[in-house]
Design a protein around this motif. Structure first.
Motif, PDB file in Angstrom:
ATOM      1  N   PRO A 275      20.325-104.285  79.003  1.00 48.08           N
ATOM      2  CA  PRO A 275      21.216-104.950  79.895  1.00 48.08           C
ATOM      3  C   PRO A 275      20.786-106.360  80.197  1.00 48.08           C
ATOM      4  CG  PRO A 275      20.949-102.735  80.600  1.00 48.08           C
ATOM      5  CD  PRO A 275      19.784-102.916  79.740  1.00 48.08           C
ATOM      6  N   TRP A 276      21.547-107.342  80.194  1.00 47.08           N
ATOM      7  CA  TRP A 276      21.401-108.814  80.516  1.00 47.08           C
ATOM      8  C   TRP A 276      20.497-109.445  79.453  1.00 47.08           C
ATOM      9  CZ3 TRP A 276      24.705-109.106  83.957  1.00 47.08           C
ATOM     10  CH2 TRP A 276      24.890-108.383  85.192  1.00 47.08           C
ATOM     11  N   CYS A 277      19.997-108.905  78.462  1.00 45.87           N
ATOM     12  CA  CYS A 277      19.259-109.364  77.457  1.00 45.87           C
ATOM     13  C   CYS A 277      20.049-110.321  76.333  1.00 45.87           C
ATOM     14  CB  CYS A 277      18.636-108.348  76.561  1.00 45.87           C
ATOM     15  SG  CYS A 277      17.793-108.975  75.039  1.00 45.87           S
ATOM     16  N   SER A 278      19.564-111.493  76.254  1.00 40.33           N
ATOM     17  CA  SER A 278      20.524-112.265  75.141  1.00 40.33           C
ATOM     18  C   SER A 278      19.422-112.918  74.407  1.00 40.33           C
ATOM     19  CB  SER A 278      21.073-113.548  76.013  1.00 40.33           C
ATOM     20  OG  SER A 278      21.701-114.236  75.134  1.00 40.33           O
ATOM     21  N   PRO A 279      19.590-112.153  73.174  1.00 40.33           N
ATOM     22  CA  PRO A 279      18.797-112.836  71.723  1.00 40.33           C
ATOM     23  C   PRO A 279      19.306-114.108  71.429  1.00 40.33           C
ATOM     24  CG  PRO A 279      19.513-110.448  71.274  1.00 40.33           C
ATOM     25  CD  PRO A 279      20.144-110.916  72.603  1.00 40.33           C
ATOM     26  N   ALA A 280      20.653-114.507  71.780  1.00 37.37           N
ATOM     27  CA  ALA A 280      21.079-116.217  71.453  1.00 37.37           C
ATOM     28  C   ALA A 280      20.616-116.857  72.465  1.00 37.37           C
ATOM     29  CB  ALA A 280      22.604-115.777  71.323  1.00 37.37           C
ATOM     30  N   LEU A 281      20.105-116.611  73.408  1.00 37.10           N
ATOM     31  CA  LEU A 281      19.684-117.469  74.324  1.00 37.10           C
ATOM     32  C   LEU A 281      18.065-117.370  74.512  1.00 37.10           C
ATOM     33  CD1 LEU A 281      22.084-116.925  77.378  1.00 37.10           C
ATOM     34  CD2 LEU A 281      21.780-118.874  75.912  1.00 37.10           C
ATOM     35  N   GLY A 282      17.405-116.941  73.173  1.00 36.46           N
ATOM     36  CA  GLY A 282      16.107-117.085  73.206  1.00 36.46           C
ATOM     37  C   GLY A 282      15.529-115.693  73.652  1.00 36.46           C
ATOM     38  N   GLY A 283      15.989-114.656  73.771  1.00 30.85           N
ATOM     39  CA  GLY A 283      15.395-113.433  74.115  1.00 30.85           C
ATOM     40  C   GLY A 283      15.144-113.417  75.620  1.00 30.85           C
TER      41      GLY A 283
END
Length: 734
Positions: free
Chosen positions: A498-506
């Motif tokens: 949850p809340w993890c964003s690979p597109a925002l740099g991990g």
């Protein structure tokens, strides 16, 4: 490796054979069926059969071609296209000669490599319009911008004339634009069909004035401050979030509602099998019990938060779902964490379709089901200690639930630091991979003035107009020329953390631990039996970000930068398939074996590159489009089939809510249109992470045997990032 490759190839071919065989049976049965009354008796059912049969034939052609070596292909088989590679360096007279050669002919295509240095698409179109307007509207030459054709044909000077078939150059000559001359020289001279007949330079040539548009875009990508865009995307999320607010209740009120669905028209499958008859009524509660309590409140009102805290515990053994109509924008993620800590449970935001479906009018309110109907109880907020006893008595009177209650979502481990969570990978969007891992060839061709093209790589409903008229902001009509193109419109990331964003740099943009951690549904990975992923929907208008367009009519939704648009962690229906079932009334009509089995035809059509839009309940070979939730039966690991299904479900849900637009056709030229059921042919996808698809788009529902093998691995590779391409028809001002 050779053995494994052969094995997968055999599996792929056999799987496609099975789909095609099943589809052929369905389609053949159509010939013996009377015309169904799909969608008020219009021609949609005929369109379904036509699309499916065409896709089946194309699938056969694709498979036949893929199994044939180039040297064995008959040079005379199939339609051929004369392609004239042009440049503005030829001057007005030279370009007019080329356009005259192509005028009124469907077998001639004029191609440009890009625009002049520092020029935008619109300015280039103005130049073309000044020439094309000299020809009759019914005889407009077919013009595209496509640097990939220049590369594939090895074109370095203009003019260059080729004869092409199925992407293969049969003959090529420089300095000549007369198709008759090339046809005369080719007669009886092709020889080996595997080789290009190169006739050299037979006339004057010029250097190409236009830049290679792919190289120009890659150069512009390298100049962008992506780190700044990442910071802005996070900072702007709460500013741009839409809250669907409701007024505060002024009195206690109890309402009963019936969510029975009535089919407005007859619904049939491609073979004429009846899925739902006109007037048929289905009560969703007859299909699935509602085993939870919804508590809806305004999270910016302390008294309502306190009341919600008392309403929740009294729901045992029911599952309670807290839904807020509003949060404190200024407090942002920290404010969300504070409210969740006070309630000891996750908080979701009220989506418009849930508000409308349950006819919510005032808050705070509680929604439950009993005796085939839903009860909505609104509460006047007063002195909490005086009201708790009365509330408890009423809530308990709703009765005990049936057995098999869905358990509360287990808390997910969370951390605010990327390095402490190896399951929050960095997709490296902000690095050179944005240059190397984007399918640049997928952006082309750019279609100008509505002309047909030989490869047909665009939606069948795309505009066929040459010129167009749209009103400016002052209501004054402006004439334009139609433009159609595949544009990267969104990035969609599917994550188990949850809340993890690979597109925002991990990084993790939220810190609340009260969220369901995802699962691939494989015991060998995480002991889960059902696959679940969260998604993040990100605006990615690459053309506009690279400053190649400025016309608002070519920007259907108004997004002009990299923005975090929607996160499923705040969507109650995505995290709760039971709630999703009751929120979308059409689910009850398509939750039957006949509707599901009819998706075989859509699977065959999608695998041939042409999904059937009218079968909006199907996602081709990926599965069922419904419910709009993040749960599905697993396959093997984080299969791209699963994550693709979740990505397109998310897009379909936004269409249903009026947050995604139709951008194809004559009625979309002046701006996006509301399309409540997803037009699948409008979209294409490529994977960006963990394995980049850089060669081609795949259609919605296209078999992963054709594109998804080897696209995942356990651990960080379970998170997938896709680029969603959208076909855009627009009226470019001239």
């Amino acid at each position: 490796m050779m053995v494994l490759g052969g094995l997968w190839a055999t599996v792929s071919v056999q799987a496609e054979e099975d789909w095609l065989a099943r589809s052929r049976g369905i389609l053949n049965a159509v010939e013996h069926q009377s015309r169904p009354g799909w969608l008020n008796g219009d021609s949609a059912a005929t369109d379904i059969r036509r699309q499916a049969r065409k896709a089946l034939q194309e699938a056969q052609t694709v498979r036949s071609f893929e199994g044939t070596s180039p040297s064995s292909v008959d040079a005379n088989a199939g339609p051929k296209t004369f392609v004239i590679y042009a440049s503005t360096s030829l001057g007005e007279a030279g370009l007019l000669d080329i356009l005259e050669e192509a005028s009124g002919r469907d077998d001639v295509l004029v191609v440009f490599r890009g625009m002049k240095p520092s020029q935008k698409v619109q300015a280039f179109i103005r130049e073309l319009h000044s020439l094309a307007r000299r020809f009759d509207a019914q005889k407009q030459p077919h013009i595209v911008i496509d640097p990939t054709r220049f590369r594939a044909a090895g074109v370095s000077v203009a003019p260059t004339l080729t004869l092409e078939e199925n992407g293969r150059v049969l003959a090529k000559v420089q300095g000549v634009t007369g198709t008759g001359w090339l046809q005369f020289r080719m007669d009886g001279a092709l020889g080996d069909g595997a080789k290009t007949l190169d006739l050299g330079t037979q006339g004057p040539t010029r250097e190409i004035a236009e830049v290679d548009l792919i190289e120009e875009m890659q150069h512009r990508v390298a100049q962008i401050d992506w780190a700044g865009k990442k910071r802005e995307a996070l900072a702007h999320f709460w500013e741009r979030t839409t809250f669907h607010e409701l007024p505060e209740a002024t009195e206690d009120r109890l309402r009963q509602i019936d969510l029975t669905v009535t089919a407005p028209r007859e619904i049939t499958s491609p073979d004429g099998t009846l899925i739902g008859r006109a007037g048929q009524q289905v009560n969703p509660l007859d299909r699935l019990p509602f085993t939870q309590r919804l508590v809806i409140f305004d999270a910016t009102r302390p008294a309502q938060v306190e009341l919600a805290k008392h309403l929740g515990p009294e729901s045992a053994p029911r599952r309670v779902t807290y839904i807020a109509t509003r949060l404190d924008r200024d407090a942002g993620w920290a404010g969300l964490d504070k409210i969740e800590s006070a309630l000891g449970a996750p908080i979701y935001l009220l989506p418009p379709d849930l508000r409308d479906r349950f006819r919510l009018e005032r808050v705070p309110a509680v929604v439950e089901a009993k005796d085939g109907r839903f009860s909505i109880r609104e509460f006047k907020v007063g002195s909490i200690p005086e009201r708790v006893g009365a509330l408890t008595e009423w809530l308990r009177s709703m009765g005990a639930l049936l057995s098999g209650v869905i358990p509360q979502a287990r808390a997910a481990e969370t951390t605010s630091t990327k390095t402490l969570d190896p399951l929050c990978p960095d997709a490296e969007v902000w690095s050179g991979k944005l240059i190397t891992d984007i399918c640049w060839a997928c952006l082309f061709p750019i279609r100008i003035a509505g002309g047909a093209m030989g490869d047909g790589d665009y939606p069948s409903s795309a505009t066929d107009q040459v010129f167009c008229v749209c009103n400016d902001p002052n209501g004054i009509p402006n004439v334009g020329m139609t433009l159609g193109l595949w544009s990267p419109a969104r990035m969609i990331e599917l994550v188990t953390t949850p809340w993890c964003s690979p597109a925002l740099g991990g990084m993790k943009f939220g810190s609340s631990p009260l969220r369901l951690r995802g699962t691939t549904g494989q015991a060998e990975y995480d002991n889960g039996e059902i696959a679940f992923f969260n998604y993040h929907y990100i605006a990615f208008p690459l053309y506009i970000m690279l400053d190649l367009f400025w016309d608002n009519r070519c920007n259907a939704d108004g997004y002009k930068d990299f923005d975090l648009m929607y996160v499923s962690e705040l969507d109650p229906t995505w995290n709760n398939d039971e709630l999703a079932f009751f929120t979308n009334p059409e689910v009850a009509l398509f939750a039957n074996p006949v509707a599901i089995s009819s998706c075989v035809a859509d699977g065959a059509a999608a695998t041939a590159g042409h999904p059937i839009d009218a079968m909006f309940w199907c996602a081709g070979t990926w599965g069922s489009m419904y419910p709009f939730a993040g749960l599905a039966n697993p396959t093997v690991g984080a299969d791209p089939r699963l994550t693709s299904l979740f990505a397109i479900r998310a897009t379909a849900a936004l269409h249903r809510r009026g947050l995604a637009f139709g951008t194809v056709g004559n009625d979309a030229l002046c701006g996006g249109k509301i399309v409540p059921f997803i037009p699948k042919s409008q979209y294409g996808m490529t994977m960006f992470y963990p394995v980049a698809d850089t060669d081609r788009r795949h259609a919605i529902g296209e078999s992963t045997f054709r594109w998804g093998m080897g696209h995942t691995y356990p651990g960080p590779g379970d998170s997938h990032v896709y680029v969603l391409f959208r076909w855009q028809d627009c009226c470019s001002g001239i």
